[in-house]
Design a protein around this motif. Sequence first.
Motif, mmCIF file in Angstrom:
data_model
loop_
_atom_site.group_PDB
_atom_site.id
_atom_site.type_symbol
_atom_site.label_atom_id
_atom_site.label_comp_id
_atom_site.label_asym_id
_atom_site.label_seq_id
_atom_site.Cartn_x
_atom_site.Cartn_y
_atom_site.Cartn_z
ATOM 1 N N ALA A 160 -7.826 -0.946 -0.462
ATOM 2 C CA ALA A 160 -7.295 -1.706 0.301
ATOM 3 C C ALA A 160 -8.240 -2.681 0.728
ATOM 4 C CB ALA A 160 -6.753 -1.005 1.392
ATOM 5 N N ARG A 161 -7.579 -3.996 1.225
ATOM 6 C CA ARG A 161 -8.182 -5.157 1.688
ATOM 7 C C ARG A 161 -8.159 -5.025 3.046
ATOM 8 N NH1 ARG A 161 -6.343 -8.825 3.741
ATOM 9 N NH2 ARG A 161 -4.251 -8.674 2.625
ATOM 10 N N LEU A 162 -8.866 -4.527 4.016
ATOM 11 C CA LEU A 162 -8.751 -4.270 5.464
ATOM 12 C C LEU A 162 -9.737 -4.946 6.111
ATOM 13 C CD1 LEU A 162 -7.517 -0.251 5.344
ATOM 14 C CD2 LEU A 162 -6.104 -2.462 5.766
ATOM 15 N N GLU B 152 -2.107 -2.533 3.954
ATOM 16 C CA GLU B 152 -2.470 -3.801 4.343
ATOM 17 C C GLU B 152 -1.454 -4.933 4.914
ATOM 18 O OE1 GLU B 152 -5.226 -4.549 -0.081
ATOM 19 O OE2 GLU B 152 -3.157 -5.332 0.122
ATOM 20 N N ARG B 153 -0.344 -4.501 4.726
ATOM 21 C CA ARG B 153 0.797 -5.419 5.007
ATOM 22 C C ARG B 153 0.667 -5.176 6.652
ATOM 23 N NH1 ARG B 153 5.007 -7.790 3.135
ATOM 24 N NH2 ARG B 153 4.878 -6.935 1.054
ATOM 25 N N ARG C 246 3.444 0.334 -2.465
ATOM 26 C CA ARG C 246 3.277 -1.305 -2.574
ATOM 27 C C ARG C 246 4.716 -1.763 -2.211
ATOM 28 N NH1 ARG C 246 -0.883 -4.031 -4.692
ATOM 29 N NH2 ARG C 246 -2.462 -2.439 -5.546
ATOM 30 N N VAL D 123 1.976 -5.749 -2.366
ATOM 31 C CA VAL D 123 1.050 -5.582 -1.345
ATOM 32 C C VAL D 123 1.111 -4.151 -0.749
ATOM 33 C CG1 VAL D 123 0.158 -6.388 1.078
ATOM 34 C CG2 VAL D 123 1.038 -8.112 -0.514
ATOM 35 N N ASP E 77 -2.479 -6.413 8.536
ATOM 36 C CA ASP E 77 -2.429 -7.859 8.559
ATOM 37 C C ASP E 77 -1.335 -8.210 9.694
ATOM 38 O OD1 ASP E 77 -4.205 -8.286 6.365
ATOM 39 O OD2 ASP E 77 -2.848 -8.775 5.042
#
Length: 195
Positions: A66-68, A37-38, A29, A33, A41
């Motif tokens: 993870a939000r992907l 993810e970073r 992280r 984040v 994005d």
Amino acid sequence: MNGAPVVAGLLLAAGGGRRLGGRAKALLRNGGVLFVERAADALLAAGCAPVHVVLGAAEAEVRARARLDGCALVSHRDWESGMGSSLRAGLASLPPEVDAALVALVDQPGIGDEAMARVRGAFVSRETLAAAAYEGRRGHPVLLGAAHFAGVAREARGDQGARGYLRGREVALVECGDVATPADIDEPGDLADLP
């Protein structure tokens, strides 16, 4: 080429962080984040589509945490053999209409969408080879025109991605040192340098 070029984002995020005590780099992280993810994005914000994320170490945990959204996740079971095999898996996953791939590494959180957009903007044709430069030294991300995918895949071995293939070829350098820092997060001490 009809219409706008299709420049994919290819994020290599399979590494197990051997020198980080076995902590998967995708799950590190920065500012709350996840690294994966970073970077994903940033590729999306730079205008890359599709964006493929190559996963290996701790894949199940990355998928769960993870939000992907908007990314295709590529399972790479042979991730321990090195970055070269991750690059091959990622290139093989791309659809045939892709004109180029912007290749980024998950362990470089100081490289954001502005640098990625600059290098993406160097696309001229499926023959294009371009890379970010930092005070004149070549780094990541790297833009590979589709005409080079097979050659890169042939030469990507061990912990070398496209380096061997690019050696001796003309690569357009795009200076990004004013908007990004290319430091890799490889060892525990490197984490202390994060902003």
